[in-house]
Design an enzyme around this catalytic site. Structure first.
Site, short mmCIF file in Angstrom:
data_model
loop_
_atom_site.label_atom_id
_atom_site.label_comp_id
_atom_site.label_asym_id
_atom_site.label_seq_id
_atom_site.Cartn_x
_atom_site.Cartn_y
_atom_site.Cartn_z
N ASP A 152 -5.48 -5.69 1.85
CA ASP A 152 -4.68 -4.57 1.43
C ASP A 152 -4.49 -3.57 2.31
O ASP A 152 -3.18 -2.89 2.56
CB ASP A 152 -5.17 -4.35 -0.10
CG ASP A 152 -4.42 -3.14 -0.75
OD1 ASP A 152 -3.37 -3.33 -1.02
OD2 ASP A 152 -5.10 -2.07 -0.79
N GLU A 209 -2.76 -11.12 0.41
CA GLU A 209 -3.68 -10.18 1.04
C GLU A 209 -4.97 -10.73 1.57
O GLU A 209 -5.32 -10.45 2.79
CB GLU A 209 -4.01 -8.89 0.13
CG GLU A 209 -2.58 -8.31 -0.14
CD GLU A 209 -3.06 -7.06 -1.12
OE1 GLU A 209 -2.28 -6.15 -1.32
OE2 GLU A 209 -3.89 -7.33 -2.07
#
Length: 242
Positions: A49, A120
């Site tokens: 992220d 991610e």
């Protein structure tokens, strides 16, 4: 067969891992990891992220030298969202490689959020197996169409919506706009609005906007608020102690 699936997945993402276990872990939803007593992809997702946000921030900074902070934030938040990540997961057939427990699959299936998280996790796995440049290459090539669309479309979410979504990430809620001033004749009205939100139980002012209509003034306040939100993101402690 897990090994066969990993080799296929490497082909999909266009990267061959030195440490295959990293990619394996990226495919393990917590419900499945628990069953086989292995680490889930949650920690990788946490790292991925931040890598994604950094890479996209730097890319847009260099790509759009004339855009201001508020506009860059708006474009980035459109690109780095669950919907975009899910679209990338779909284009790379991640549903085929995501490992979740039967119970989880029966209750909610391989949902958008689960597949978006896997993107991610894969970004972080590539980064840990190689370097930031390789991770960046993977990100930019896969987000290419989304980046182009976000830059060239006028239909991006408005500033108020973007502010609300970003603020929600930081647990900032109770967002409201206060009318500070209304002046001028009907054909030439001027409105001044202040954007306020509740941060950790305290009221904070995020920006003041002026416009010829209430909507325009609120939009301008939200645009200023996005710039404040950037500062908040950089240093939450400093900001909340003001």
């Amino acid at each position: 067969d897990l090994n066969k699936k990993i080799l296929e997945l490497e082909e999909e993402i266009g990267y061959v891992f030195k440490n295959k276990k990293l990619l394996e872990t990226a495919t393990f939803h917590k419900s499945y990891a628990y069953q086989i007593d292995r680490e889930s992809n949650e920690r990788l997702e946490f790292l991925g992220d931040s890598i994604l946000e950094y890479v996209m921030t730097e890319h847009l900074y260099n790509l759009l030298p004339d855009e201001n902070e508020g506009d860059l934030t708006k474009i980035r938040s459109y690109i780095v969202c669950e919907e975009s990540l899910y679209n990338i997961a779909s284009s790379l057939n991640f549903e085929k490689y995501m490992n979740i427990s039967k119970a989880q699959e029966n209750s909610s299936g391989k949902s958008k959020a689960i597949l978006a998280d896997m993107v991610e996790a894969v970004i972080a796995a590539i980064f840990l197996d190689s370097d930031i440049f390789t991770a960046k290459k993977f990100i930019i090539s896969n987000f290419k169409k989304i980046i182009e669309y976000a830059i060239n479309t006028d239909n991006l979410k408005d500033y108020k919506t973007t502010f609300q979504e970003l603020a929600g990430k930081f647990g900032i809620n109770k967002i409201y706009y206060v009318l500070l001033e209304e002046s001028g004749p009907d054909h030439e009205k001027k409105f001044v609005f202040e954007l306020n939100a509740v941060v950790k139980g305290k009221n904070k002012k995020f920006g003041i906007g002026t416009g010829g209509s209430k909507k325009e003034a609120q939009m301008e306040a939200a645009k200023k608020g996005l710039e404040e939100l950037e500062k908040y993101e950089e240093n939450t402690k400093d900001y909340s102690s003001k």
